[in-house]
Design an enzyme around this catalytic site. Sequence first.
Site, PDB file in Angstrom:
ATOM      1  CD  GLU A  27      -2.839   1.118   2.443  1.00 27.17           C
ATOM      2  OE1 GLU A  27      -3.683   2.041   2.562  1.00 27.17           O
ATOM      3  OE2 GLU A  27      -2.799   0.135   3.212  1.00 27.17           O
ATOM      4  CG  ASN A  72      -7.790   2.561   5.406  1.00 28.98           C
ATOM      5  OD1 ASN A  72      -8.542   1.631   5.133  1.00 28.98           O
ATOM      6  ND2 ASN A  72      -7.460   2.866   6.647  1.00 28.98           N
ATOM      7  CG  ASN A 172      -9.436  -1.171   1.814  1.00 35.86           C
ATOM      8  OD1 ASN A 172      -8.976  -2.294   1.991  1.00 35.86           O
ATOM      9  ND2 ASN A 172      -9.351  -0.216   2.734  1.00 35.86           N
ATOM     10  CD  GLU A 173     -10.150  -2.111   6.291  1.00 30.52           C
ATOM     11  OE1 GLU A 173     -10.095  -0.956   6.778  1.00 30.52           O
ATOM     12  OE2 GLU A 173      -9.421  -3.044   6.675  1.00 30.52           O
ATOM     13  CE1 TYR A 244      -3.395  -6.136   9.421  1.00 34.48           C
ATOM     14  CE2 TYR A 244      -5.611  -5.219   9.435  1.00 34.48           C
ATOM     15  CZ  TYR A 244      -4.414  -5.461   8.781  1.00 34.48           C
ATOM     16  OH  TYR A 244      -4.244  -5.031   7.487  1.00 34.48           O
ATOM     17  CD  GLU A 292      -6.171  -4.507   4.780  1.00 37.45           C
ATOM     18  OE1 GLU A 292      -5.983  -4.222   5.993  1.00 37.45           O
ATOM     19  OE2 GLU A 292      -6.638  -3.710   3.955  1.00 37.45           O
ATOM     20  CD  GLN A 350       0.727  -1.845   4.084  1.00 38.37           C
ATOM     21  OE1 GLN A 350       1.675  -1.276   3.580  1.00 38.37           O
ATOM     22  NE2 GLN A 350      -0.334  -1.174   4.471  1.00 38.37           N
TER      23      GLN A 350
END
Length: 503
Positions: A27, A72, A172-173, A244, A292, A350
């Site tokens: 990213e 993001n 994304n999200e 996460y 992710e 990442q």
Amino acid sequence: MLSASFPLNPSFVIAPVNRRTFGTFVEHMGRCVYTGIYEPGHPTADKDGFRGDVLELTRELGATVVRYPGGNFVSGYRWEDGIGPVGERPVRRDLAWHSLETNEIGIDEFARWAKKADLEIMYAVNLGTRGVQEALDVQEYLNHPEGTRLSDLRRANGAKEPYDVAIFCLGNEMDGPWQTGHKTAHEYGRLAAETARALRSAQPGIELVACGSSSSSMPTFGAWEAEVLELAYDQVDYISAHAYYEEHDGDLASFLASAVDMDHFVASVVATADSVGARLKSTKKIGISFDEWNVWYLSRFEGAPTPEEWAVAPRVIEDHYNVADAVVVGSLLVSLLRHSDRVTAACQAQLVNVIAPIMTEPGGRAWRQTIFHPFALTARLAKGEVLRVEPRAATVETARYGTVAALDAVATHDPQTGEVSVFAVNRSTSEPTELTIDLTALPGLQVAETWTVADADPYARNTADDPERVVPRENGSASLSGGTLTLELPPVSWSAVRLVPAG
């Protein structure tokens, strides 16, 4: 010493090993791109400005697919800013991470890097501030052969052949209030379906990922997936999952059991997707793109810099990982493999510097974090088919997940070569575990290699000055006799064993 055992049988197949399980994520955030993969003037930089040391480590990591350019970041990204003469590209504000984006690296440069790294690109389109037309434009630039304005522009920019990107993320999200262009499930589901229909008209074989929940702790988790899929089920192939994990308040036992939560997350999304499919009377199965996942000490993250601190490539969430983190990463890979029948892709977030297996210093060294090792070994050793493993094991108590098995494991079997690999985690914080594996159904094997990641100090970590403090070490306890393999697993450890046909 604790004990655990299970049999292995080549008939108990879950699914083929999906190579996209070993994905990574780049990213435009922090130092992932600038001084991460790209740093002109670095002693190892090639003619395109890409760090040779990072390229070498990326290949060693064994990643197969890379999600790009966010995250993001993508929800405010204008892809056309990153094409054409570099000196003419605009500098933009990135609202996601309150930084400045120079656009020195764009689609064409990144595609060149991905080719050097032997990575398939998973491209995320901006459905935050943009929509259907932006998705069609970037798909045309990336994939249309020639004869249209944007495909000919790509050719003029030096890429004569299309990039043949096969898989696109539809935003994304979008469930997250922090996301630029955040939408309700209904708003997003409509937009995702419209974008998907348009993209399929342009490229019938395209693979599309709808946004699932940003985490299973979101208040809309489950309801979001259901409503989005009600609207877009026939148009998409996968729904995303993000998770996460971190150690909270010294609760190492619960942290080591993080895969229990990942297992539940996957099962919940599968149940929701299948429920929607049943209501729609569809025989299609929606896969999960777990695009992710990682250990991330989010509780330590104090937030992005304030708007007065706009900077290029600021140091953002550069977590330094320890042995326990590596064990958890290994256990999450066990979970992802265990669900290979529905998890069709996964991207560790990442790749470099930002919660990453690879760290760099500008103008200086690159090194492997502890979490690098279980990923690289699993990517190298997991081949063929994933076998179902049902251990009998001692248990440990955790504050977060209750009573859990001390051992977590998965295995793979390659019918072509006869090779078998076993990946095992000892979740006990204090006791070794003796693992016994019955290989009667897989006769004629011998131990080829055994690796364990462990340390007397579960918080030991690697640094630029001591990059080999934590590395996989040969586990000399492995013994194979009469069709039974035994192996001692230290507390707080991840291990891998490869067995090959004798002779």
